[in-house]
Design a protein around this motif. Structure first.
Motif, PDB file in Angstrom:
ATOM      1  N   LEU A   1       0.775  -8.373   3.281  1.00  0.00           N
ATOM      2  CA  LEU A   1       0.313  -6.989   3.127  1.00  0.00           C
ATOM      3  C   LEU A   1       1.334  -6.050   3.758  1.00  0.00           C
ATOM      4  CD1 LEU A   1      -2.023  -5.170   2.127  1.00  0.00           C
ATOM      5  CD2 LEU A   1      -2.948  -5.272   4.439  1.00  0.00           C
ATOM      6  N   TYR A   2       1.858  -5.134   2.958  1.00  0.00           N
ATOM      7  CA  TYR A   2       2.924  -4.228   3.392  1.00  0.00           C
ATOM      8  C   TYR A   2       2.433  -2.791   3.302  1.00  0.00           C
ATOM      9  CZ  TYR A   2       5.711  -8.410   2.736  1.00  0.00           C
ATOM     10  OH  TYR A   2       6.189  -9.684   2.808  1.00  0.00           O
ATOM     11  N   LEU A   3       2.959  -1.968   4.209  1.00  0.00           N
ATOM     12  CA  LEU A   3       2.430  -0.616   4.348  1.00  0.00           C
ATOM     13  C   LEU A   3       3.524   0.428   4.161  1.00  0.00           C
ATOM     14  CD1 LEU A   3      -0.067   1.098   5.187  1.00  0.00           C
ATOM     15  CD2 LEU A   3       0.765   0.944   7.531  1.00  0.00           C
ATOM     16  N   ASN A   4       3.227   1.407   3.327  1.00  0.00           N
ATOM     17  CA  ASN A   4       4.090   2.579   3.136  1.00  0.00           C
ATOM     18  C   ASN A   4       3.167   3.770   3.337  1.00  0.00           C
ATOM     19  OD1 ASN A   4       5.158   4.869   1.777  1.00  0.00           O
ATOM     20  ND2 ASN A   4       6.544   3.568   0.611  1.00  0.00           N
ATOM     21  N   ALA A   5       3.265   4.450   4.491  1.00  0.00           N
ATOM     22  CA  ALA A   5       2.239   5.429   4.843  1.00  0.00           C
ATOM     23  C   ALA A   5       2.786   6.453   5.834  1.00  0.00           C
ATOM     24  CB  ALA A   5       1.037   4.712   5.464  1.00  0.00           C
ATOM     25  N   GLY A   6       1.916   7.365   6.223  1.00  0.00           N
ATOM     26  CA  GLY A   6       2.255   8.311   7.290  1.00  0.00           C
ATOM     27  C   GLY A   6       3.294   9.339   6.924  1.00  0.00           C
ATOM     28  N   TRP A   7       3.292   9.823   5.681  1.00  0.00           N
ATOM     29  CA  TRP A   7       4.358  10.731   5.228  1.00  0.00           C
ATOM     30  C   TRP A   7       4.142  12.172   5.664  1.00  0.00           C
ATOM     31  CZ3 TRP A   7       8.791   8.826   3.933  1.00  0.00           C
ATOM     32  CH2 TRP A   7       8.834   7.480   3.576  1.00  0.00           C
TER      33      TRP A   7
ATOM     34  N   LEU B   1       0.852  -1.195   0.000  1.00  0.00           N
ATOM     35  CA  LEU B   1       0.000   0.000   0.000  1.00  0.00           C
ATOM     36  C   LEU B   1       0.887   1.245   0.000  1.00  0.00           C
ATOM     37  CD1 LEU B   1      -2.703  -0.986   2.672  1.00  0.00           C
ATOM     38  CD2 LEU B   1      -2.636  -1.517   0.226  1.00  0.00           C
ATOM     39  N   ALA B   2       0.756   2.057  -1.034  1.00  0.00           N
ATOM     40  CA  ALA B   2       1.483   3.322  -1.104  1.00  0.00           C
ATOM     41  C   ALA B   2       0.471   4.393  -1.513  1.00  0.00           C
ATOM     42  CB  ALA B   2       2.632   3.236  -2.105  1.00  0.00           C
ATOM     43  N   CYS B   3      -0.520   4.598  -0.671  1.00  0.00           N
ATOM     44  CA  CYS B   3      -1.622   5.476  -1.037  1.00  0.00           C
ATOM     45  C   CYS B   3      -1.832   6.532   0.053  1.00  0.00           C
ATOM     46  CB  CYS B   3      -2.888   4.670  -1.294  1.00  0.00           C
ATOM     47  SG  CYS B   3      -3.143   3.326  -0.134  1.00  0.00           S
ATOM     48  N   ALA B   4      -0.733   7.190   0.415  1.00  0.00           N
ATOM     49  CA  ALA B   4      -0.788   8.190   1.486  1.00  0.00           C
ATOM     50  C   ALA B   4      -1.877   9.218   1.212  1.00  0.00           C
ATOM     51  CB  ALA B   4       0.559   8.864   1.654  1.00  0.00           C
ATOM     52  N   GLY B   5      -2.552   9.618   2.251  1.00  0.00           N
ATOM     53  CA  GLY B   5      -3.741  10.447   2.150  1.00  0.00           C
ATOM     54  C   GLY B   5      -4.958   9.575   2.391  1.00  0.00           C
ATOM     55  N   ASN B   6      -4.948   8.402   1.747  1.00  0.00           N
ATOM     56  CA  ASN B   6      -6.050   7.455   1.889  1.00  0.00           C
ATOM     57  C   ASN B   6      -5.620   6.136   2.536  1.00  0.00           C
ATOM     58  OD1 ASN B   6      -8.511   8.693   0.603  1.00  0.00           O
ATOM     59  ND2 ASN B   6      -7.003   9.014  -1.006  1.00  0.00           N
ATOM     60  N   SER B   7      -4.477   6.122   3.195  1.00  0.00           N
ATOM     61  CA  SER B   7      -3.966   4.869   3.775  1.00  0.00           C
ATOM     62  C   SER B   7      -4.965   4.223   4.716  1.00  0.00           C
ATOM     63  CB  SER B   7      -2.661   5.136   4.529  1.00  0.00           C
ATOM     64  OG  SER B   7      -1.670   5.597   3.658  1.00  0.00           O
ATOM     65  N   SER B   8      -5.603   5.053   5.576  1.00  0.00           N
ATOM     66  CA  SER B   8      -6.542   4.485   6.560  1.00  0.00           C
ATOM     67  C   SER B   8      -7.687   3.776   5.869  1.00  0.00           C
ATOM     68  CB  SER B   8      -7.104   5.584   7.457  1.00  0.00           C
ATOM     69  OG  SER B   8      -6.086   6.201   8.193  1.00  0.00           O
ATOM     70  N   ARG B   9      -8.178   4.374   4.788  1.00  0.00           N
ATOM     71  CA  ARG B   9      -9.342   3.796   4.089  1.00  0.00           C
ATOM     72  C   ARG B   9      -8.988   2.467   3.456  1.00  0.00           C
ATOM     73  NH1 ARG B   9     -11.306   7.960  -0.164  1.00  0.00           N
ATOM     74  NH2 ARG B   9     -13.122   6.598  -0.292  1.00  0.00           N
ATOM     75  N   VAL B  10      -7.821   2.399   2.819  1.00  0.00           N
ATOM     76  CA  VAL B  10      -7.450   1.165   2.127  1.00  0.00           C
ATOM     77  C   VAL B  10      -7.066   0.088   3.137  1.00  0.00           C
ATOM     78  CG1 VAL B  10      -5.963   0.152   0.372  1.00  0.00           C
ATOM     79  CG2 VAL B  10      -6.727   2.515   0.131  1.00  0.00           C
TER      80      VAL B  10
ATOM     81  N   GLY C   1       4.578  12.139  13.519  1.00  0.00           N
ATOM     82  CA  GLY C   1       5.118  12.992  12.470  1.00  0.00           C
ATOM     83  C   GLY C   1       6.116  12.294  11.565  1.00  0.00           C
ATOM     84  N   SER C   2       6.312  10.997  11.725  1.00  0.00           N
ATOM     85  CA  SER C   2       7.269  10.256  10.893  1.00  0.00           C
ATOM     86  C   SER C   2       6.543   9.133  10.153  1.00  0.00           C
ATOM     87  CB  SER C   2       8.394   9.681  11.754  1.00  0.00           C
ATOM     88  OG  SER C   2       9.154  10.738  12.296  1.00  0.00           O
ATOM     89  N   PRO C   3       7.151   8.656   9.067  1.00  0.00           N
ATOM     90  CA  PRO C   3       6.456   7.684   8.209  1.00  0.00           C
ATOM     91  C   PRO C   3       6.522   6.254   8.722  1.00  0.00           C
ATOM     92  CG  PRO C   3       8.576   8.238   7.278  1.00  0.00           C
ATOM     93  CD  PRO C   3       8.414   9.113   8.484  1.00  0.00           C
ATOM     94  N   ILE C   4       5.830   5.387   8.014  1.00  0.00           N
ATOM     95  CA  ILE C   4       5.799   3.950   8.322  1.00  0.00           C
ATOM     96  C   ILE C   4       6.132   3.194   7.043  1.00  0.00           C
ATOM     97  CG2 ILE C   4       4.313   2.017   8.996  1.00  0.00           C
ATOM     98  CD1 ILE C   4       2.558   4.396  10.353  1.00  0.00           C
ATOM     99  N   ILE C   5       7.159   2.334   7.094  1.00  0.00           N
ATOM    100  CA  ILE C   5       7.432   1.398   5.991  1.00  0.00           C
ATOM    101  C   ILE C   5       7.616   0.051   6.657  1.00  0.00           C
ATOM    102  CG2 ILE C   5       8.937   0.801   4.052  1.00  0.00           C
ATOM    103  CD1 ILE C   5       9.896   3.672   3.952  1.00  0.00           C
TER     104      ILE C   5
END
Lengths: 419, 87
Positions: free
Chosen positions: A359-365, A236-245, A347-351
């Motif tokens: 299922l892998y997460l790239n979020a929180g930018w 998942l690389a859909c920052a802005g909508n990470s929570s929804r996906v 305030g920091s990202p998640i990879i």
């Protein structure tokens, strides 16, 4: 990666035939039945991930699915600044890795991304701020990042028109990272897309994810508006909508979505040759190659998916601009827009991996995703390919919140709208 | 976007500050650690109807519970916070 498509002769030929012979830079791929890895989100991070998966990790059978057209989200909505002037150990090596990738990006993907290392100058206005910037500069230099402390005269030589003797916030100096600067944001998305496409990655546009199919705790594929797409791994690389996906797989994330506004003025003659940030209010500015001032400030501060903000922040940003450089008072605003940020709890990202297998997460930018694009793609690709975090992204774990290992650059605590 | 404070009437957004999701509830002291982690860090973050806490700092200084659509910014209701709303 051959350049035969674009040459002096091809330009001449197309000039003579009215530019009717140019071919699309990447294929309009239709979804296949199944892939090894599917990236959700055709923005900068998703396309970079796909590119590095194919290029550096030698994987094939990769797809990027995007609900609209590629590059239509935050990679097309940011203020184009790149820098690596971070303070904390978890962040500095990652953003410096990103800076190094920016420096070689155009050769790497054979695309003119207009990488311009014009320098990023953070101004300070009192002794405490100077001490904080000295500390930050030292932390950067200890990590091999360039940092230079400018005194008042050196700043004046660079930007003579600033309001140095402002009664409340006189400018005392600044911390300069000369290697920082700006990059043409759309070209980053297009360049990665073309490079990934040539390595066989399927970029599937107008394909919105509607569900994540999980069997026995492991993902099996995605339900999309263009049918089911099987996948062994999903990123998942859909920052802005990470929570929804992520919610489609039953996950709750330490993220709130917030709107951040940005602004462009009418075109002006060149007068500011770096990126400058105001230290006493939230305002930063650079000048685009077309001459417009590109500037922004704080997020609006409330949960939003609207991609447009409200007037109090517009006023706040423009007040900051006027306090810093009164000469922009008669300049007219050309455009203003908003983008949706994944504001994480520190305030920091998640990879990282998630509790769902595959299922892998790239979020929180937060509002700093653009500068991270290349390293985010590289580290996410590493995680997807090797199933272990990249050396510079080991701190960006999803479980760091529960373990007290948060990376809180601003020291604001678990309050996303303050980061 | 303007908020109609139940005490002060319609006011501009600059008078208010934002706290966040009003539906999270503090777990009991005996609750397992996961519940506390979820309380402090995890949010539903919905796209659509959202119940949230605002503070009218430049007005009556009351805490308010606002029901608002996060996609359209339409405000459905603004009420003074009640005991049941306490996190």
């Amino acid at each position: 990666m051959s350049g035969e498509r674009y040459s002096f002769f091809s330009l001449l030929r197309e000039t003579l035939r009215g530019h009717t012979g140019w071919k699309p830079a990447w294929r309009k791929a239709a979804p296949q039945k199944a892939y090894d890895i599917v990236i959700v989100g055709g923005g900068g991070h998703g396309l970079a991930t796909a590119y590095y998966l194919a290029r550096r990790y030698g994987l094939t059978k990769i797809a990027v699915v995007e609900k609209g057209w590629i590059g239509g989200g935050n990679v097309g909505r940011n203020t184009t600044i790149v820098r690596s002037n971070y303070l904390l150990p978890g962040n500095v090596p990652f953003y410096e890795q990103s800076m190094k990738l920016w420096e070689g990006l155009e050769q790497d993907i054979n695309y003119n991304a207009m990488v311009s290392q014009r320098g990023v100058l953070n101004l300070f206005h009192n002794d405490a701020q100077r001490n904080a910037y000295i500390r930050r500069g030292n932390a950067m230099r200890l990590n091999g990042v360039d940092a230079e402390l400018l005194n008042r005269e050196a700043v004046r030589a660079k930007l003579p028109f600033l309001d140095f003797d402002n009664a409340r916030f006189p400018i005392q100096g600044g911390l300069l990272q000369r290697r920082g600067g700006t990059v043409r944001h759309d070209a980053v998305a297009w360049g990665y897309a073309r490079a990934a496409d040539r390595l066989g990655v399927d970029i599937i546009e107008n394909c919105e994810v509607q569900g994540i199919r999980v069997h026995d705790g492991h993902v099996t594929g995605l339900e999309t508006t263009r049918g089911f797409i099987g996948a062994r791994k999903i990123g998942l690389a859909c920052a802005g909508n990470s929570s929804r996906v992520a919610a489609m797989a039953g996950l709750r994330l330490p993220i709130e979505s917030h709107v951040l506004q940005a602004f462009v003025s009418e075109g002006l003659k060149p007068f500011i040759d770096c990126v400058a940030t105001f230290g006493a209010g939230h305002f930063y500015v650079s000048q685009s190659d077309k001459g417009g001032l590109v500037f922004g400030g704080d997020i609006d501060g409330y949960n939003s998916y609207a991609q447009r903000g409200n007037l109090p922040v517009v006023e706040d940003v423009l007040e900051g601009g006027m306090a810093l450089m009164p000469r922009i008072g008669r300049v007219r605003l050309l455009r203003q827009w908003g983008g949706i940020m994944d504001m994480s709890m520190d305030g920091s990202p998640i990879i990282d991996r998630t509790s769902v297998g595959g299922l892998y997460l790239n979020a929180g930018w937060c509002y700093g995703g653009f500068k991270a694009t290349p390293a985010s793609g590289l580290c996410f690709a590493h995680l997807l390919a090797r199933d272990e975090p990249h050396a510079v992204a080991t701190a960006y774990r999803l479980d760091r919140f529960g373990k007290g290992a948060v990376i809180d650059e601003k020291g604001m605590g678990a309050q996303p709208n303050l980061h | 976007m303007r908020l109609t404070c139940p005490h002060c009437g319609p006011r501009g957004l600059e008078e208010f500050s934002y706290r966040g999701d009003a539906t999270v509830r503090r777990p009991s002291l005996e609750a397992p650690e996961e519940d506390w982690i979820a309380y402090v860090y995890l949010r539903d973050n919905p796209c659509g109807a959202h119940k949230e806490l605002w503070y009218h700092g430049s007005g009556c200084r009351a805490w308010l519970v606002v029901e608002r659509n996060t996609l359209t910014h339409a405000v459905h209701s603004v009420n003074a916070v009640s005991v049941e709303d306490a996190p």
